[in-house]
Structure formats: structure tokens, C-alpha cells
Design a protein around this motif. Structure first.
Motif, PDB file in Angstrom:
ATOM      1  N   PHE A 183       5.136  11.141   1.931  1.00 38.41           N
ATOM      2  CA  PHE A 183       6.322  12.010   2.556  1.00 38.41           C
ATOM      3  C   PHE A 183       6.599  13.038   1.761  1.00 38.41           C
ATOM      4  CE2 PHE A 183       7.390   7.520   3.966  1.00 38.41           C
ATOM      5  CZ  PHE A 183       7.362   7.665   5.294  1.00 38.41           C
ATOM      6  N   GLU A 184       6.874  14.061   2.596  1.00 43.15           N
ATOM      7  CA  GLU A 184       7.462  15.669   2.122  1.00 43.15           C
ATOM      8  C   GLU A 184       9.053  15.297   2.062  1.00 43.15           C
ATOM      9  OE1 GLU A 184       5.553  18.315   2.026  1.00 43.15           O
ATOM     10  OE2 GLU A 184       3.644  17.367   2.447  1.00 43.15           O
ATOM     11  N   ASP A 185       9.847  14.565   2.868  1.00 40.98           N
ATOM     12  CA  ASP A 185      11.003  14.487   2.796  1.00 40.98           C
ATOM     13  C   ASP A 185      11.478  13.274   2.144  1.00 40.98           C
ATOM     14  OD1 ASP A 185      13.773  14.253   3.351  1.00 40.98           O
ATOM     15  OD2 ASP A 185      13.682  13.806   5.556  1.00 40.98           O
ATOM     16  N   GLY A 186      12.552  13.711   0.933  1.00 43.04           N
ATOM     17  CA  GLY A 186      12.754  12.798  -0.229  1.00 43.04           C
ATOM     18  C   GLY A 186      13.640  11.503   0.471  1.00 43.04           C
ATOM     19  N   HIS A 187      14.447  11.910   1.627  1.00 46.13           N
ATOM     20  CA  HIS A 187      15.170  10.976   2.327  1.00 46.13           C
ATOM     21  C   HIS A 187      14.408   9.678   2.862  1.00 46.13           C
ATOM     22  CE1 HIS A 187      18.934  13.027   1.365  1.00 46.13           C
ATOM     23  NE2 HIS A 187      18.564  14.064   1.931  1.00 46.13           N
ATOM     24  N   LYS A 188      13.077  10.370   3.534  1.00 46.62           N
ATOM     25  CA  LYS A 188      12.379   9.382   4.132  1.00 46.62           C
ATOM     26  C   LYS A 188      11.961   8.323   3.055  1.00 46.62           C
ATOM     27  CE  LYS A 188      11.486  12.088   8.174  1.00 46.62           C
ATOM     28  NZ  LYS A 188      10.388  12.836   9.005  1.00 46.62           N
ATOM     29  N   ALA A 189      11.494   8.895   2.080  1.00 49.73           N
ATOM     30  CA  ALA A 189      10.817   8.160   1.047  1.00 49.73           C
ATOM     31  C   ALA A 189      11.897   6.940   0.428  1.00 49.73           C
ATOM     32  CB  ALA A 189      10.306   8.886  -0.052  1.00 49.73           C
ATOM     33  N   LYS A 190      13.148   7.422   0.213  1.00 48.27           N
ATOM     34  CA  LYS A 190      14.076   6.572  -0.306  1.00 48.27           C
ATOM     35  C   LYS A 190      14.131   5.437   0.871  1.00 48.27           C
ATOM     36  CE  LYS A 190      16.506   9.665  -3.103  1.00 48.27           C
ATOM     37  NZ  LYS A 190      17.913  10.571  -3.431  1.00 48.27           N
ATOM     38  N   LEU A 191      14.233   5.726   1.937  1.00 53.08           N
ATOM     39  CA  LEU A 191      14.474   4.891   3.033  1.00 53.08           C
ATOM     40  C   LEU A 191      13.447   3.703   2.966  1.00 53.08           C
ATOM     41  CD1 LEU A 191      16.119   3.475   5.455  1.00 53.08           C
ATOM     42  CD2 LEU A 191      14.805   5.269   6.864  1.00 53.08           C
ATOM     43  N   LEU A 192      12.039   4.402   3.104  1.00 55.96           N
ATOM     44  CA  LEU A 192      10.891   3.266   3.076  1.00 55.96           C
ATOM     45  C   LEU A 192      10.953   2.572   1.723  1.00 55.96           C
ATOM     46  CD1 LEU A 192       8.082   2.386   4.150  1.00 55.96           C
ATOM     47  CD2 LEU A 192       7.001   4.468   2.806  1.00 55.96           C
ATOM     48  N   VAL A 193      11.107   3.092   0.533  1.00 57.87           N
ATOM     49  CA  VAL A 193      11.282   2.217  -0.621  1.00 57.87           C
ATOM     50  C   VAL A 193      12.354   1.113  -0.588  1.00 57.87           C
ATOM     51  CG1 VAL A 193      12.045   2.014  -2.945  1.00 57.87           C
ATOM     52  CG2 VAL A 193      10.270   3.916  -2.101  1.00 57.87           C
ATOM     53  N   ALA A 194      13.584   1.324   0.170  1.00 55.22           N
ATOM     54  CA  ALA A 194      14.557   0.477   0.589  1.00 55.22           C
ATOM     55  C   ALA A 194      14.142  -0.763   1.440  1.00 55.22           C
ATOM     56  CB  ALA A 194      16.083   1.358   1.064  1.00 55.22           C
ATOM     57  N   ILE A 195      13.312  -0.172   2.461  1.00 52.20           N
ATOM     58  CA  ILE A 195      12.940  -1.467   3.427  1.00 52.20           C
ATOM     59  C   ILE A 195      12.010  -2.142   2.681  1.00 52.20           C
ATOM     60  CG2 ILE A 195      11.490  -1.415   5.603  1.00 52.20           C
ATOM     61  CD1 ILE A 195      13.029   1.098   6.537  1.00 52.20           C
ATOM     62  N   LEU A 196      10.844  -1.542   1.911  1.00 53.64           N
ATOM     63  CA  LEU A 196       9.983  -2.230   1.208  1.00 53.64           C
ATOM     64  C   LEU A 196      10.472  -3.215   0.120  1.00 53.64           C
ATOM     65  CD1 LEU A 196       6.930   0.260   0.712  1.00 53.64           C
ATOM     66  CD2 LEU A 196       7.182  -1.727   2.218  1.00 53.64           C
ATOM     67  N   GLN A 215       0.793  -1.265  -0.168  1.00 46.21           N
ATOM     68  CA  GLN A 215      -0.075   0.017   0.049  1.00 46.21           C
ATOM     69  C   GLN A 215       0.711   1.379  -0.134  1.00 46.21           C
ATOM     70  OE1 GLN A 215      -3.336  -0.229  -0.534  1.00 46.21           O
ATOM     71  NE2 GLN A 215      -3.141  -2.368  -0.416  1.00 46.21           N
ATOM     72  N   LEU A 216       2.106   1.328  -0.658  1.00 48.88           N
ATOM     73  CA  LEU A 216       2.787   2.518  -0.906  1.00 48.88           C
ATOM     74  C   LEU A 216       2.134   3.535  -1.515  1.00 48.88           C
ATOM     75  CD1 LEU A 216       5.650   3.192  -0.308  1.00 48.88           C
ATOM     76  CD2 LEU A 216       6.387   2.542  -2.515  1.00 48.88           C
ATOM     77  N   LYS A 217       0.915   3.520  -2.048  1.00 50.60           N
ATOM     78  CA  LYS A 217       0.412   4.454  -2.832  1.00 50.60           C
ATOM     79  C   LYS A 217      -0.367   5.377  -1.860  1.00 50.60           C
ATOM     80  CE  LYS A 217      -2.117   4.451  -7.101  1.00 50.60           C
ATOM     81  NZ  LYS A 217      -2.971   3.652  -8.058  1.00 50.60           N
ATOM     82  N   LYS A 218      -0.692   4.630  -0.521  1.00 52.68           N
ATOM     83  CA  LYS A 218      -1.517   5.407   0.320  1.00 52.68           C
ATOM     84  C   LYS A 218      -0.530   6.221   1.170  1.00 52.68           C
ATOM     85  CE  LYS A 218      -5.366   2.257   0.718  1.00 52.68           C
ATOM     86  NZ  LYS A 218      -5.998   1.352   1.713  1.00 52.68           N
ATOM     87  N   ILE A 219       0.938   6.018   1.055  1.00 49.71           N
ATOM     88  CA  ILE A 219       1.795   6.788   1.999  1.00 49.71           C
ATOM     89  C   ILE A 219       2.578   7.962   1.249  1.00 49.71           C
ATOM     90  CG2 ILE A 219       3.901   6.385   3.388  1.00 49.71           C
ATOM     91  CD1 ILE A 219       3.332   3.624   3.431  1.00 49.71           C
TER      92      ILE A 219
END
Length: 118
Positions: free
Chosen positions: A30-43, A24-28
Motif C-alpha cells: 500500500f502507498e497509503d499508510g492509513h490503508k495499511a493500518k486498516l488492513l493490519v487491524a482487520i487482519l 499473505q500480508l507480505k504480498k500486499i
């Protein structure tokens, strides 16, 4: 050409699971690009673990038969794997043991590539 399309389809399947069919990444947002990159790496890590777990159990998944005679697995390798991982996450101690085991398998895979599917 067919080989390139096969690889592209694997990437598309991965994105489908990440965006709407599993994580469900579509529902999340983030304003911060670093947090988004970290989340994608974890996923991506979770997706890879899910596929590997699903492949371990793929022979146990029954086939679904359609009227036109075709047969496919009743659930995907991803779904089978993520269900298995979720059952490991219920207890933190059990989950940590699972993660450490997967890390050990990954270390051994560099020495023996066939060790990934142990």
C-alpha cells in the motif's frame, strides 16, 4: 525471563501467520499508510477470531507422532480456526450471522471473561 520469551514467541507466531503462513500480508503493498493500518487491524481481528475458533476445536485435532517420540497437534489452532471461518464465509448470510454471534460473545466477555471460549 522465560515468561517474557513466551509472550514474545506468541507475537512472532502471529506475525508469521499474518505475513506468510495465512494471510499473505507480505504480498500486499500500500502507498497509503492509513490503508495499511486498516488492513493490519482487520487482519488482527481475523487472526484473533481464527485462534479462538481453533481453540474451540483443539481437542478434536489428532496428534502427529515423530520418530523421536514427541507428539504435536497435526495442525495449528490458527489453521483449524481459519479453516472453520472460511467454511462460514461461503455464504454471506451465514458469515454475517457468525460475525454477529462473535460480537455478542465479545460483549458478554466483558461481563464474564470465561464467555470468550463458549
Amino acid at each position: 525471563m522465560a515468561n517474557s520469551y513466551y509472550r514474545r514467541w506468541k507475537v512472532e507466531t502471529c506475525f508469521k501467520h499474518m505475513k506468510s503462513n495465512g494471510f499473505q500480508l507480505k504480498k500486499i503493498t500500500f502507498e497509503d499508510g492509513h490503508k495499511a493500518k486498516l488492513l493490519v487491524a482487520i487482519l488482527m481481528f481475523a487472526y484473533t477470531l481464527s485462534i479462538l475458533e481453533g481453540l474451540k476445536e483443539c481437542e478434536k485435532v489428532p496428534n502427529k507422532k515423530y520418530q523421536n517420540g514427541t507428539q504435536y497437534k497435526s495442525i495449528s489452532d490458527f489453521r483449524k480456526g481459519i479453516d472453520s471461518i472460511i467454511s462460514q464465509c461461503i455464504h454471506i448470510k451465514k458469515f454475517m450471522k457468525y460475525i454477529l454471534t462473535q460480537i455478542d460473545h465479545a460483549k458478554n466477555a466483558y461481563k464474564n471473561p470465561k464467555a470468550i471460549f463458549v
